[in-house]
Design a protein around this motif. Structure first.
Motif, mmCIF file in Angstrom:
data_model
loop_
_atom_site.group_PDB
_atom_site.id
_atom_site.type_symbol
_atom_site.label_atom_id
_atom_site.label_comp_id
_atom_site.label_asym_id
_atom_site.label_seq_id
_atom_site.Cartn_x
_atom_site.Cartn_y
_atom_site.Cartn_z
ATOM 1 N N ARG A 210 0.825 -1.210 0.000
ATOM 2 C CA ARG A 210 0.000 0.000 0.000
ATOM 3 C C ARG A 210 0.857 1.257 0.000
ATOM 4 N N HIS B 258 2.270 1.692 -3.400
ATOM 5 C CA HIS B 258 1.273 1.721 -4.489
ATOM 6 C C HIS B 258 1.445 0.538 -5.453
ATOM 7 N N ARG C 253 -0.024 -3.121 -6.686
ATOM 8 C CA ARG C 253 -1.291 -3.839 -6.688
ATOM 9 C C ARG C 253 -1.129 -5.364 -6.811
#
Length: 207
Positions: free
Chosen positions: A92, A95, A97
């Motif tokens: 997180r 960033h 995924r």
């Protein structure tokens, strides 16, 4: 070219991933406790010494990476359940995924007892379930993370050859699946980095 963080890089599956990522022209970053166990050398390989249960080590290793491959084992303790929330937070903060991991067939759904996982049911041949319980804890945390995750779940995992011929099934072990080589497991899991087909799924794999 992608920057791929590989966890468990000194293990059997992890070593396959490092070689494949470099062969494909990507940059590999590995976080290992003992760099001496990694024998591959490349100008596109970054070796970081650290511990996956140390949040700062994970956050630092994940900086500017595009995706994460994890072949972490239970290591005879609680490494997986400790690492899961730290890994989610590191992703997180950076960033990221996409996460692809290798688990165990024990955390797939049972065919004979539909409300249970395989390790909890009469499908399991193992008398000790500690490792499967650790993988289960990891799975539960990753499944609720909101990330684009895939957990590849092999059964008996001997060394062998890369055949490219195997069966996969979402959330279940293919019927009568008894084994799958390290090489085929690693190749299938690696391919999932570049595919959304099994996002948010456990995937059973066997011959």
């Amino acid at each position: 070219m992608k920057r791929i963080l590989i966890l468990g890089a000194t293990g059997r599956v992890g070593q396959q991933w490092v070689a494949q990522a470099l062969d494909d022209g990507h940059e590999a970053i590995v976080l290992v406790r003992d760099p001496r166990k990694l024998t591959i050398v490349s100008d596109r390989l970054t070796v970081l010494q650290g511990d996956v249960t140390n949040p700062q080590d994970l956050i630092h290793a994940a900086k500017r990476t595009d995706a994460i491959l994890s072949a972490l084992s239970t290591d005879g303790g609680t490494v997986l359940s400790q690492c899961a929330p730290l890994l989610i937070e590191a992703m997180r903060q950076n960033h990221i995924r996409r996460l692809v991991t290798v688990g165990t067939a024990g955390i797939l759904n049972s065919r004979t007892e539909p409300m249970l996982l395989r390790y909890q049911s009469n499908e399991s041949r193992r008398t000790l379930t500690r490792a499967a319980e650790e993988h289960h804890q990891f799975y539960k945390q990753i499944a609720h993370s909101g990330l684009d995750w895939t957990i590849v779940c092999p059964t008996y995992l001997p060394d062998g050859e890369h055949t490219g011929i195997y069966r996969v099934l979402r959330d279940y072990l293919p019927a009568d699946g008894l084994q799958i080589s390290v090489q085929d497991t690693a190749a299938f899991a690696y391919k999932q980095l570049f595919s959304a087909e099994y996002n948010g799924s456990r995937v059973g794999i066997a011959y």
